[in-house]
Design a protein around this motif. Structure first.
Motif, PDB file in Angstrom:
ATOM      1  N   LEU A 137       3.317   9.052   0.322  1.00  0.00           N
ATOM      2  CA  LEU A 137       2.788   8.626  -1.267  1.00  0.00           C
ATOM      3  C   LEU A 137       2.512   9.987  -1.617  1.00  0.00           C
ATOM      4  O   LEU A 137       3.165  10.360  -2.999  1.00  0.00           O
ATOM      5  CB  LEU A 137       1.433   7.898  -1.326  1.00  0.00           C
ATOM      6  CG  LEU A 137       2.059   6.047  -0.924  1.00  0.00           C
ATOM      7  CD1 LEU A 137       0.960   5.314  -0.999  1.00  0.00           C
ATOM      8  CD2 LEU A 137       3.421   6.077  -1.819  1.00  0.00           C
ATOM      9  N   THR A 138       2.339  10.879  -0.897  1.00  0.00           N
ATOM     10  CA  THR A 138       1.755  12.076  -1.625  1.00  0.00           C
ATOM     11  C   THR A 138       2.307  13.538  -1.206  1.00  0.00           C
ATOM     12  O   THR A 138       2.204  14.763  -1.593  1.00  0.00           O
ATOM     13  CB  THR A 138       0.435  12.209  -0.826  1.00  0.00           C
ATOM     14  OG1 THR A 138      -0.070  13.124   0.235  1.00  0.00           O
ATOM     15  CG2 THR A 138      -0.893  11.787  -1.531  1.00  0.00           C
ATOM     16  N   THR A 142       8.568   4.632  -7.447  1.00  0.00           N
ATOM     17  CA  THR A 142       7.267   4.311  -7.677  1.00  0.00           C
ATOM     18  C   THR A 142       6.111   5.250  -8.072  1.00  0.00           C
ATOM     19  O   THR A 142       5.036   4.265  -8.692  1.00  0.00           O
ATOM     20  CB  THR A 142       6.871   3.564  -6.746  1.00  0.00           C
ATOM     21  OG1 THR A 142       7.816   2.253  -5.843  1.00  0.00           O
ATOM     22  CG2 THR A 142       5.754   2.501  -6.852  1.00  0.00           C
ATOM     23  N   TYR A 143       6.004   6.221  -7.256  1.00  0.00           N
ATOM     24  CA  TYR A 143       4.824   7.143  -7.601  1.00  0.00           C
ATOM     25  C   TYR A 143       5.845   8.771  -8.758  1.00  0.00           C
ATOM     26  O   TYR A 143       6.959   8.522  -8.375  1.00  0.00           O
ATOM     27  CB  TYR A 143       4.018   7.169  -6.499  1.00  0.00           C
ATOM     28  CG  TYR A 143       4.098   5.566  -5.525  1.00  0.00           C
ATOM     29  CD1 TYR A 143       2.688   5.384  -6.031  1.00  0.00           C
ATOM     30  CD2 TYR A 143       4.302   5.705  -4.538  1.00  0.00           C
ATOM     31  CE1 TYR A 143       2.247   4.761  -5.051  1.00  0.00           C
ATOM     32  CE2 TYR A 143       3.891   4.203  -3.957  1.00  0.00           C
ATOM     33  CZ  TYR A 143       3.089   3.743  -4.134  1.00  0.00           C
ATOM     34  OH  TYR A 143       2.567   2.645  -3.987  1.00  0.00           O
ATOM     35  N   ASN A 144       4.729   9.111  -9.229  1.00  0.00           N
ATOM     36  CA  ASN A 144       5.248  10.519  -9.031  1.00  0.00           C
ATOM     37  C   ASN A 144       6.080  11.009  -9.749  1.00  0.00           C
ATOM     38  O   ASN A 144       6.637  11.340 -10.168  1.00  0.00           O
ATOM     39  CB  ASN A 144       5.458  11.228  -7.279  1.00  0.00           C
ATOM     40  CG  ASN A 144       3.973  11.561  -6.619  1.00  0.00           C
ATOM     41  OD1 ASN A 144       3.286  11.174  -7.122  1.00  0.00           O
ATOM     42  ND2 ASN A 144       5.517  10.919  -5.493  1.00  0.00           N
ATOM     43  N   ARG A 153       4.169  16.983  -8.297  1.00  0.00           N
ATOM     44  CA  ARG A 153       5.058  17.072  -7.928  1.00  0.00           C
ATOM     45  C   ARG A 153       5.823  17.504  -7.437  1.00  0.00           C
ATOM     46  O   ARG A 153       6.426  18.651  -6.037  1.00  0.00           O
ATOM     47  CB  ARG A 153       5.251  15.460  -8.010  1.00  0.00           C
ATOM     48  CG  ARG A 153       6.227  14.363  -6.902  1.00  0.00           C
ATOM     49  CD  ARG A 153       6.125  15.483  -5.226  1.00  0.00           C
ATOM     50  NE  ARG A 153       4.657  14.830  -4.960  1.00  0.00           N
ATOM     51  CZ  ARG A 153       4.309  13.830  -3.920  1.00  0.00           C
ATOM     52  NH1 ARG A 153       5.562  13.303  -3.582  1.00  0.00           N
ATOM     53  NH2 ARG A 153       3.219  13.799  -4.189  1.00  0.00           N
ATOM     54  N   TYR A 193      -0.649  10.483 -17.534  1.00  0.00           N
ATOM     55  CA  TYR A 193      -1.115   9.999 -15.984  1.00  0.00           C
ATOM     56  C   TYR A 193      -2.718   8.991 -16.096  1.00  0.00           C
ATOM     57  O   TYR A 193      -3.805   9.685 -16.359  1.00  0.00           O
ATOM     58  CB  TYR A 193      -0.773  10.575 -15.138  1.00  0.00           C
ATOM     59  CG  TYR A 193      -1.457  10.765 -13.432  1.00  0.00           C
ATOM     60  CD1 TYR A 193      -0.710   9.548 -12.826  1.00  0.00           C
ATOM     61  CD2 TYR A 193      -2.427  11.235 -12.546  1.00  0.00           C
ATOM     62  CE1 TYR A 193      -0.728   9.570 -11.458  1.00  0.00           C
ATOM     63  CE2 TYR A 193      -3.145  10.113 -11.725  1.00  0.00           C
ATOM     64  CZ  TYR A 193      -1.931   9.630 -10.882  1.00  0.00           C
ATOM     65  OH  TYR A 193      -1.793   9.274  -9.725  1.00  0.00           O
ATOM     66  N   LYS A 194      -2.374   7.926 -15.820  1.00  0.00           N
ATOM     67  CA  LYS A 194      -3.728   6.819 -15.675  1.00  0.00           C
ATOM     68  C   LYS A 194      -4.555   6.979 -17.012  1.00  0.00           C
ATOM     69  O   LYS A 194      -5.811   7.398 -16.683  1.00  0.00           O
ATOM     70  CB  LYS A 194      -4.294   7.135 -14.128  1.00  0.00           C
ATOM     71  CG  LYS A 194      -3.834   7.017 -13.134  1.00  0.00           C
ATOM     72  CD  LYS A 194      -4.911   7.132 -11.776  1.00  0.00           C
ATOM     73  CE  LYS A 194      -3.254   7.176 -10.478  1.00  0.00           C
ATOM     74  NZ  LYS A 194      -4.971   7.082  -9.459  1.00  0.00           N
TER      75      LYS A 194
END
Length: 753
Positions: free
Chosen positions: A31-32, A493-495, A524, A558-559
């Motif tokens: 994920l990271t 889904t991420y980034n 990223r 972001y968030k």
């Protein structure tokens, strides 16, 4: 008994716990990207303190002198927040507002207020962004203090706005510096915001054709708008956001296409450098404006007479806060306007390089900008060795059954054969960017590790190719679009970047196989580029060509938190700087803030966007960069007028670029690259050798010299002068032309020393 069972089970419990921990770590790595938390905010310093204030300055009745240099006197008039620069030798002046004696008296109250104000704001009330705030039509108070060689003005706009803003104006040698400290900007009324700040929007303005001269437009390589009477022909002038549009604020409009598949309109050029200029040729007085701070969210405005008012003007307009469209639901069936939650936090600064005498023209502007970049450390001299650029397409993909299959256009053996053949033809050194080298082909992005596609030969073959060609004097660079992620080949889904309105940004293309791409979050992109360059170093591969993040800036969320173009600029420039420390790095159409991290500039535009109001194209950026960093043209293959394009390379000192494949491009018909219709190497072999022979010979004469003068002579001949004494004469006409005892054939060039 229970204790014995527990003892027997203990090894299995421990093993299970270890497996669980490993699984959690692996998930975190996936994920990271294996490098911990991606950076979100920039860390560069973009603000500085308000200067130390001295005694009050009384300039309420008339202009008073506030500073002096070897060449200029600077005067200030407080009620209009206006300045006047006087050349001490000639007595000629440049003013920041339209003086009463040059006011034609035909403008309404709003435009009169605009023309006679040294600072003009636009305001947002609620979500309406149409209010003008100037020094004449809005009640204000201004307090002026002396500072070292200038003044600092504290301006308060009252009435419906209740804004505060401080402006520093001073002479730094023969340069005028205007700066708004970030901490001085205050919005004191709830629901009322500053949208834009225009500093000296009428600086050096002229009425109709009263003055012979022109304005410098930072479009493409450079262009001019003459100060002649436009007779009301144009409804608009040039307005370009420095470093391109903000995809975090504005949804991209669909490209114009044929049969919903083939793009038919070429996008306009982005503004790569934060510059503009005005030249009064009769008065031998000019300036080059450089946006020093706040450039990441600033537009350059260059407007000819007849557009709303009969005055020619150019200036920097800073965007502090904007209104965007907020969807009310996932289907976007309802929207409302919304205001950005925070404004730009950066000083707003413009440096005016004042030019006089023989330097008061666009050549003087180019020389001033080059010296500024070198002196301030914004660029450094690179290896200027001549190379012809020949890029290769490795693999693409076409649909096959339930997935895709490889379409191999040039494998490593074919690249080797082509380079060997070109070297034998006399092409002495070649720089190549290998596109589509990675596993999965050209559009399998992002690239996070060195993993060559097996269809071109795999890791070992590519590594050997790069090493062997280096020994032959050829350089091969691996292409990396560090911005994009393919929705079909990678998890999104991420980034991926979300716009300010919290909707995921989508870059929809009319692709045969892939039609949707996203942008990676800046952090990223930085992580992936770092991993890739580390991996390349481990494999002793030291050449990378970076694209995407070199010419793109956006705001994002972001968030629930907002991040600005300033953050994106900082993260990208840091990532590219670190990559440059590990590799030889080429940058594709790079914005000015990363010029110091690039060993070469790829895809230098040679033409403007061809706006109707542009009067002349000039190679301004090439004049700045020639002799400092090598620049390579866009691909010759796709130029309609190859003769004119070749002559522009001669004129600007830009090196040629070709994009070739070993296989027939008809194989690309069912791929995303089906618009590349003219690629096959066999059709360009002779052309590459001819371009190389001519331009290499020219480069040997100019060497590492800089262009100091560029003239368009009365008969249409273009004369380019280098600081080593070499002169190039270029004839774009279909008739023979002569100058300085030289005769230049039609559509040709000559050089002299």
């Amino acid at each position: 008994m229970a204790t014995k069972k527990l003892k027997r089970a203990l090894p299995f419990i421990i093993a299970g716990a270890v497996i669980l921990v490993i699984a959690v770590v692996l998930v975190a790595v996936l994920l990271t990207g294996g490098s911990g938390k991606d950076v979100l905010k920039g860390t560069h310093q973009h603000t500085s303190a308000i200067p130390t204030l001295g005694a009050a300055v009384n300039a309420k009745e008339d202009y008073v002198q506030i500073a002096e240099s070897d060449t200029y006197k600077l005067y200030y008039y407080e009620p209009q927040f206006a300045v006047r620069l006087e050349n001490k030798k000639t007595g000629k002046v440049i003013e920041s507002v339209v003086s009463d004696d040059k006011d034609n008296g035909k403008n309404n109250e709003a435009w009169t207020g605009y023309m006679k104000s040294g600072i003009v704001l636009s305001a947002i009330i609620g979500t309406v962004n149409t209010y003008q705030v100037d020094m004449l039509t809005v009640p204000n108070t201004i307090t002026t203090h002396s500072i070292d060689n200038g003044i600092y003005a504290e301006i308060k706009f009252n009435g419906n706005y209740n804004f505060e803003i401080g402006v520093e104006v001073k002479l730094d040698g023969d340069e005028l510096v205007v700066r708004v400290p970030d901490e001085s900007i205050k919005e004191n009324k709830k629901g009322t915001y500053i949208s834009t700040v225009s500093l000296f929007p009428m600086m050096g303005s002229t009425y109709l054709d009263e003055q012979e001269g022109y304005m410098l437009v930072p479009d493409g390589n450079g262009a001019l708008i003459y100060l002649d009477d436009k007779e009301g022909r144009y409804a608009t002038g040039f307005s370009g956001l420095i470093y391109g549009i903000d995809d975090g604020m504005t949804n991209r409009t669909a490209s114009s296409t044929l049969w919903e598949e083939y793009e038919t309109v070429t996008a306009s050029n982005s503004v790569l450098a934060p510059v503009f200029g005005m030249a009064h040729l009769e008065d031998e007085l000019a300036y080059l404006g450089i946006v020093e701070s706040g450039d990441e969210r600033c537009s350059i405005e260059v407007v000819p007479n007849g557009v709303m008012i009969n005055y020619n003007r150019c200036f920097a307009k800073f965007l502090l806060r904007d209104v965007f469209t907020q969807p009310l639901n996932q289907s976007n069936s309802g929207t409302v306007p919304a205001v950005e939650s925070d404004r730009l936090h950066s000083d707003l600064a413009v440096r005016y390089h004042m030019l006089s005498g023989e330097d008061a023209d666009y050549s003087g502007m180019a020389n001033a900008y080059r010296n500024y970049l070198l002196d301030s450390g914004r660029i450094s001299k690179r290896d200027l060795s001549y190379n012809t650029r020949v890029d290769f397409l490795g693999t693409e993909r076409e649909e096959f059954l339930m997935g895709t299959k490889a379409v191999t256009m040039t494998d490593t053996d074919q690249v080797e054969d082509i380079l060997k053949e070109l070297n034998a033809d006399g092409v002495g050194s070649i720089l190549s960017v290998y596109k589509g080298w990675q596993k999965g082909g050209l559009y399998n992005v992002p690239i996070t590790s060195y993993n060559a596609d097996s269809h071109i030969g795999g890791d070992g073959a590519l590594k050997s190719l790069i090493k062997d060609q280096a020994a032959n004097g050829n350089s091969i660079y691996l292409y990396d679009d560090a911005l994009s992620v393919n929705a079909d080949t990678n998890s999104t889904t991420y980034n991926v970047m979300k716009m300010v309105n919290k909707r995921t940004f989508k870059n929809e293309v009319n692709g045969e196989v892939y039609d949707l791409f996203y942008y990676l979050m800046p952090g990223r992109s930085s992580t992936d580029l770092g991993r890739l360059t580390d991996d390349m170093n481990d494999d002793e591969i030291g050449n990378i060509a970076v694209a995407g993040i070199t010419d793109t800036l956006f705001s994002y969320s972001y968030k629930g938190n907002y991040y600005s173009r300033t953050d994106t600029m900082d993260i990208y420039s840091d990532a590219i700087s670190k990559a440059d420390e590990k590799c030889s790095l080429l940058a594709e159409t790079p914005n000015a803030y990363i010029w110091n991290s690039a060993d070469a500039f790829l895809d230098m535009p040679l033409s403007s966007s061809d706006y109707l109001y542009l009067d002349e194209e000039i190679p301004f950026l090439s004049m700045v960069l020639k002799g400092i960093v090598p620049t390579y043209s866009e691909y010759v293959n796709f130029e309609a007028n190859k003769t004119e394009n070749f002559l522009k390379m001669v004129e600007s000192g830009v090196y040629p670029s070709f994009y070739v494949t070993a296989e027939d491009p008809s194989k690309l018909f069912y791929t995303n690259s089906n618009d590349l219709y003219s690629l096959e190497y066999s059709g360009y072999r002779e052309t590459i050798a001819e371009y190389d022979a001519a331009l290499r010979a020219l480069a040997q004469k100019t060497g590492d010299a800089c262009i100091t003068d560029h003239e368009i002579l009365d008969n249409g001949l273009v004369k380019v002068t280098y600081d080593n004494g070499v002169k190039i004469y270029v004839n774009y006409t279909e008739s023979e032309l002569s100058a300085d005892g030289l005769t230049v054939k039609a559509l040709s060039y000559e050089e002299s020393e």
